[in-house]
Design a protein around this motif. Sequence first.
Motif, PDB file in Angstrom:
ATOM      1  N   GLY A   1       8.810 -34.031   5.798  1.00 23.02           N
ATOM      2  CA  GLY A   1      10.153 -33.680   6.213  1.00 23.02           C
ATOM      3  C   GLY A   1      10.883 -34.803   6.943  1.00 23.02           C
ATOM      4  O   GLY A   1      11.672 -34.548   7.856  1.00 23.02           O
ATOM      5  N   LEU A   2      10.608 -36.022   6.536  1.00 25.09           N
ATOM      6  CA  LEU A   2      11.253 -37.180   7.165  1.00 25.09           C
ATOM      7  C   LEU A   2      12.431 -37.646   6.324  1.00 25.09           C
ATOM      8  O   LEU A   2      12.380 -37.586   5.090  1.00 25.09           O
ATOM      9  N   SER A   3      13.468 -38.106   7.003  1.00 20.43           N
ATOM     10  CA  SER A   3      14.568 -38.717   6.268  1.00 20.43           C
ATOM     11  C   SER A   3      14.068 -40.059   5.724  1.00 20.43           C
ATOM     12  O   SER A   3      13.022 -40.568   6.138  1.00 20.43           O
ATOM     13  N   ARG A   4      14.821 -40.613   4.819  1.00 22.72           N
ATOM     14  CA  ARG A   4      14.454 -41.903   4.233  1.00 22.72           C
ATOM     15  C   ARG A   4      14.290 -42.963   5.319  1.00 22.72           C
ATOM     16  O   ARG A   4      13.314 -43.713   5.328  1.00 22.72           O
ATOM     17  N   LYS A   5      15.239 -43.012   6.253  1.00 21.99           N
ATOM     18  CA  LYS A   5      15.192 -44.003   7.330  1.00 21.99           C
ATOM     19  C   LYS A   5      13.984 -43.771   8.237  1.00 21.99           C
ATOM     20  O   LYS A   5      13.292 -44.718   8.604  1.00 21.99           O
ATOM     21  N   GLN A   6      13.729 -42.509   8.615  1.00 25.25           N
ATOM     22  CA  GLN A   6      12.579 -42.203   9.467  1.00 25.25           C
ATOM     23  C   GLN A   6      11.278 -42.622   8.783  1.00 25.25           C
ATOM     24  O   GLN A   6      10.392 -43.202   9.420  1.00 25.25           O
TER      25      GLN A   6
ATOM     26  N   LYS B   1       7.172 -38.510   1.971  1.00 26.38           N
ATOM     27  CA  LYS B   1       8.517 -38.202   2.468  1.00 26.38           C
ATOM     28  C   LYS B   1       8.812 -36.719   2.370  1.00 26.38           C
ATOM     29  O   LYS B   1       9.347 -36.113   3.293  1.00 26.38           O
ATOM     30  N   GLU B   2       8.470 -36.121   1.244  1.00 22.51           N
ATOM     31  CA  GLU B   2       8.764 -34.706   1.020  1.00 22.51           C
ATOM     32  C   GLU B   2       7.923 -33.796   1.912  1.00 22.51           C
ATOM     33  O   GLU B   2       8.454 -32.873   2.530  1.00 22.51           O
TER      34      GLU B   2
ATOM     35  N   LYS C   1       5.527 -37.595  14.769  1.00 20.39           N
ATOM     36  CA  LYS C   1       5.793 -37.780  13.341  1.00 20.39           C
ATOM     37  C   LYS C   1       5.037 -38.981  12.790  1.00 20.39           C
ATOM     38  O   LYS C   1       4.511 -38.934  11.675  1.00 20.39           O
TER      39      LYS C   1
END
Length: 137
Positions: free
Chosen positions: A47-52, A43-44, A24
């Motif tokens: 497909g990562l979360s905010r934290k990732q 981010k969109e 990732k």
Amino acid sequence: MIKRMSNIEGISVGDIIHSISDSKSLDLFCSIAKGNMESEELKETKGLSRKQFYTRTSQLLKQGLIQRNKGSFSLTSLGIIVYHAQLVIEAGVNNYWKLKAIDSIESSGEIVEQERVKIIKTILDDNTVQNILVAQR
């Protein structure tokens, strides 16, 4: 051993490699390399979360591979060098079986340098990989 190599201002080769070592992070880094990207778009699409997302971008920023300017990310000069090194590694991986064949032929020990170079140029399509192998001896 990698940790000790080229440790300037707290940045080492090992730290740089570690920052792009998971798929990732590498995907994020390569996306930034292909063009300035806005945070939200990255981010969109990844497909990562905010934290990732923030964990990975902060690591890339800390290692000096990327920079942020008005919400967009781009590669630094060091990041460009690392990206091109990653492309060479990718070319090697894409030619894995051809490289194994060259190793097998070379291991016979009965090949002169001119034949070795000819075999490399015949088997490999990638000029960058060819040049590295030819220059190695």
